[in-house]
Design a protein around this motif. Structure first.
Motif, PDB file in Angstrom:
ATOM      1  N   ASP A  70      29.568  90.914  42.224  1.00 53.78           N
ATOM      2  CA  ASP A  70      30.532  90.922  43.306  1.00 53.78           C
ATOM      3  C   ASP A  70      31.539  89.783  43.164  1.00 53.78           C
ATOM      4  OD1 ASP A  70      31.037  89.857  46.395  1.00 53.78           O
ATOM      5  OD2 ASP A  70      31.135  92.026  46.147  1.00 53.78           O
ATOM      6  N   ALA A  71      32.801  90.071  43.482  1.00 53.03           N
ATOM      7  CA  ALA A  71      33.859  89.063  43.376  1.00 53.03           C
ATOM      8  C   ALA A  71      33.566  87.867  44.272  1.00 53.03           C
ATOM      9  CB  ALA A  71      35.212  89.675  43.735  1.00 53.03           C
ATOM     10  N   GLN A  72      32.925  88.114  45.416  1.00 48.96           N
ATOM     11  CA  GLN A  72      32.590  87.016  46.325  1.00 48.96           C
ATOM     12  C   GLN A  72      31.679  86.009  45.622  1.00 48.96           C
ATOM     13  OE1 GLN A  72      34.029  87.484  49.309  1.00 48.96           O
ATOM     14  NE2 GLN A  72      33.225  85.836  50.580  1.00 48.96           N
ATOM     15  N   SER A  73      30.724  86.502  44.846  1.00 45.51           N
ATOM     16  CA  SER A  73      29.818  85.611  44.133  1.00 45.51           C
ATOM     17  C   SER A  73      30.557  84.823  43.070  1.00 45.51           C
ATOM     18  CB  SER A  73      28.685  86.426  43.490  1.00 45.51           C
ATOM     19  OG  SER A  73      27.833  85.584  42.735  1.00 45.51           O
ATOM     20  N   ARG A  74      31.508  85.447  42.402  1.00 41.96           N
ATOM     21  CA  ARG A  74      32.258  84.730  41.361  1.00 41.96           C
ATOM     22  C   ARG A  74      33.164  83.666  41.968  1.00 41.96           C
ATOM     23  NH1 ARG A  74      33.147  89.938  39.981  1.00 41.96           N
ATOM     24  NH2 ARG A  74      35.417  89.772  39.982  1.00 41.96           N
ATOM     25  N   CYS A  75      33.784  83.982  43.114  1.00 45.69           N
ATOM     26  CA  CYS A  75      34.604  82.969  43.789  1.00 45.69           C
ATOM     27  C   CYS A  75      33.750  81.779  44.221  1.00 45.69           C
ATOM     28  CB  CYS A  75      35.310  83.582  44.997  1.00 45.69           C
ATOM     29  SG  CYS A  75      36.670  84.712  44.593  1.00 45.69           S
TER      30      CYS A  75
ATOM     31  N   THR B  89      27.485  82.772  41.525  1.00 42.40           N
ATOM     32  CA  THR B  89      26.774  81.654  42.140  1.00 42.40           C
ATOM     33  C   THR B  89      25.379  81.448  41.578  1.00 42.40           C
ATOM     34  OG1 THR B  89      27.950  82.161  44.192  1.00 42.40           O
ATOM     35  CG2 THR B  89      26.052  80.701  44.349  1.00 42.40           C
ATOM     36  N   GLU B  90      24.675  82.551  41.333  1.00 42.99           N
ATOM     37  CA  GLU B  90      23.251  82.446  41.033  1.00 42.99           C
ATOM     38  C   GLU B  90      22.963  81.807  39.685  1.00 42.99           C
ATOM     39  OE1 GLU B  90      20.870  82.991  43.218  1.00 42.99           O
ATOM     40  OE2 GLU B  90      22.526  83.362  44.606  1.00 42.99           O
ATOM     41  N   VAL B  91      23.984  81.637  38.849  1.00 38.91           N
ATOM     42  CA  VAL B  91      23.750  80.984  37.562  1.00 38.91           C
ATOM     43  C   VAL B  91      23.432  79.504  37.746  1.00 38.91           C
ATOM     44  CG1 VAL B  91      26.129  80.285  37.041  1.00 38.91           C
ATOM     45  CG2 VAL B  91      24.602  81.004  35.193  1.00 38.91           C
ATOM     46  N   PHE B  92      23.736  78.959  38.922  1.00 36.24           N
ATOM     47  CA  PHE B  92      23.442  77.556  39.225  1.00 36.24           C
ATOM     48  C   PHE B  92      22.203  77.490  40.117  1.00 36.24           C
ATOM     49  CE2 PHE B  92      28.132  77.937  38.917  1.00 36.24           C
ATOM     50  CZ  PHE B  92      28.284  77.272  37.710  1.00 36.24           C
ATOM     51  N   PRO B  93      21.202  76.706  39.753  1.00 33.73           N
ATOM     52  CA  PRO B  93      19.954  76.671  40.520  1.00 33.73           C
ATOM     53  C   PRO B  93      20.182  76.348  41.992  1.00 33.73           C
ATOM     54  CG  PRO B  93      19.683  75.542  38.420  1.00 33.73           C
ATOM     55  CD  PRO B  93      21.138  75.859  38.549  1.00 33.73           C
TER      56      PRO B  93
END
Length: 449
Positions: free
Chosen positions: A65-70, A413-417
């Protein structure tokens, strides 16, 4: 970055009408272009499937989702700053045991799945207490700062965020240079409180150079409080714009041309030589934040950033006689370093330091070169590339904040703990009364709803 920034005398924000983007051949080596397309970059062929693509669909797409990338861009840039701050320009004895130390690896040791895990495992947030306990005007503003504490790389972003709020109160969608200038002059850790004396002294020293330029933007001409923009950091083309303006990409998600324009005309903290680099980075980030990139693979998003940076050249820097476009030349050098490093971080480090021509390690071109080289060396593995940025040394927080922004825009976002994000969020809230969720609402309402 600690102690750099500069200016360009553009006044106000005026959009260009009908100024066509210049597309076409960029002059970079066609073999390297093909290598970027297939993602045979810093790692051996056996590693061409990204670790981030484990959940990819049969078509090769990994919907995100674009929201997660932002949000990933914002979290990544804050996290990178917090990771790099404690070891910024640290002496070797301070770094010992706190970095993966790829320079000490055997010559035959390369990045592969096993060593990437080793590098990634060294990515952490550390306290300033043992390595950098004293305050610094361009670093942390509290002594013995806890893990997650931010530096000027994030304070400049907070200024941009507050300029957006100022503009919104005035009925404008996007700030003007004057709004940014006023926020520079008004800046305090907490917007509604006066800082204590130690913090006020750090604030005055850390903002002094920017405030000279801010007063000039606002029309003041009386020395010694206001100086021409060309004087800012003696005209050194450093990474101030990269530190301040990356969140602009969220406002222009999916609109790289407009993102380039906004960055170029708002930016008075960069010297002219750095403005194209900063604007191209922001345009590249904006190109992968739109809804149209939700189903792209991670590889496609990463390639989109650099392809946008190279192809979008509205002021035709590429056509300047005898000079060409410096930004593309540094990206070409990054590809060359990757080819010669053959997956060996220590070789890449040496080539960056010897061929990257840093006058100061916070030069605009050098920050760009380091970030792209380390990202490619790990195939845009977020935590591994952040770890390498700290391991490389020098202006660690500025390299890492750019790496984090790019990796977050690609991977979300989830790529960062989560624990790291929570630690940084606590310091952002405690030290500046700011929340990333508020930034998201402010910057994505127009483009993502």
């Amino acid at each position: 970055m600690k102690s750099a920034s500069q200016g360009d005398p553009g006044r106000g924000l005026k959009w260009r009408d009908g100024f066509a983007s210049q597309r076409g051949p960029t002059g970079y080596n066609s073999r390297m272009k093909e290598s970027r397309r297939t993602f045979c970059l810093g790692l051996p062929a056996t590693m061409m499937a990204w670790p981030l693509d484990a959940a990819a669909t049969e078509s090769g797409a990994s919907p995100l989702d674009a929201q997660s990338r932002c949000a990933g861009l914002l979290w990544g840039t804050l996290l990178g700053d917090a990771m790099g701050g404690p070891l910024e320009f640290a002496a070797p004895e301070k770094r010992s045991g706190r970095v993966v130390d790829c320079r000490a690896w055997p010559k035959s040791k390369r990045l592969d799945h096993t060593t990437l895990d080793e590098v990634r495992g060294q990515a952490t947030l550390m306290s300033y207490e043992d390595v950098r306990p004293d305050t610094a005007a361009y670093g942390q503003w509290t002594s013995k700062s806890p893990a997650g504490t931010l530096t000027d790389d994030s304070r400049l972003k907070i200024i941009l965020i507050r300029a957006f709020r100022r503009a919104a109160k005035a009925g404008s969608e996007i700030p003007r240079q004057e709004d940014i200038a006023r926020e520079i002059l008004d800046f305090t850790p907490y917007p509604n409180h006066s800082p204590d004396k130690p913090t006020a002294k750090l604030l005055e020293e850390g903002m002094r150079e920017y405030r000279y330029a801010a007063r000039w933007i606002l029309g003041e001409r009386g020395r010694p409080k206001a100086f021409p923009l060309e004087r800012l950091w003696a005209g050194v083309p450093n990474c101030s714009g990269q530190m301040m303006l990356l969140p602009l990409a969220l406002w222009f998600a999916g609109q790289p041309e407009q993102a380039y324009d906004a960055s170029y005309f708002l930016n008075f903290v960069d010297a002219p030589e750095a403005k194209d680099i900063t604007s191209a980075i922001i345009a590249g980030l904006a190109s992968v934040l739109g809804q149209d990139m939700n189903s792209a693979t991670h590889q496609q998003r990463w390639a989109k950033i650099e392809d946008t940076m190279r192809s979008l050249d509205p002021f035709r820097y590429r056509d300047v006689p005898f000079v060409g476009r410096p930004m593309e030349q540094w990206l070409d050098l990054s590809d060359s370093i990757l080819e010669r490093a053959e997956g060996r971080p220590a070789v890449a480090y040496r080539l960056l330091e010897t061929e990257g021509k840093p006058v100061y390690f916070w030069d605009s071109h050098f920050t760009l070169l380091v970030a792209f080289t380390l990202l490619k060396l790990t195939d845009c593995d977020a935590m591994a590339s952040l770890s390498l940025a700290i391991d490389f040394g020098h202006d660690t927080d500025s390299y890492a904040q750019l790496i984090g922004a790019i990796a977050g825009a690609v991977s979300g976002t989830e790529v960062f703990p989560a624990m790291m994000r929570e630690t940084v969020a606590a310091r952002l809230r405690h030290d500046f009364d700011e929340e990333v969720d508020d930034w998201m609402r402010l910057l994505t309402t127009k483009t993502l709803g």
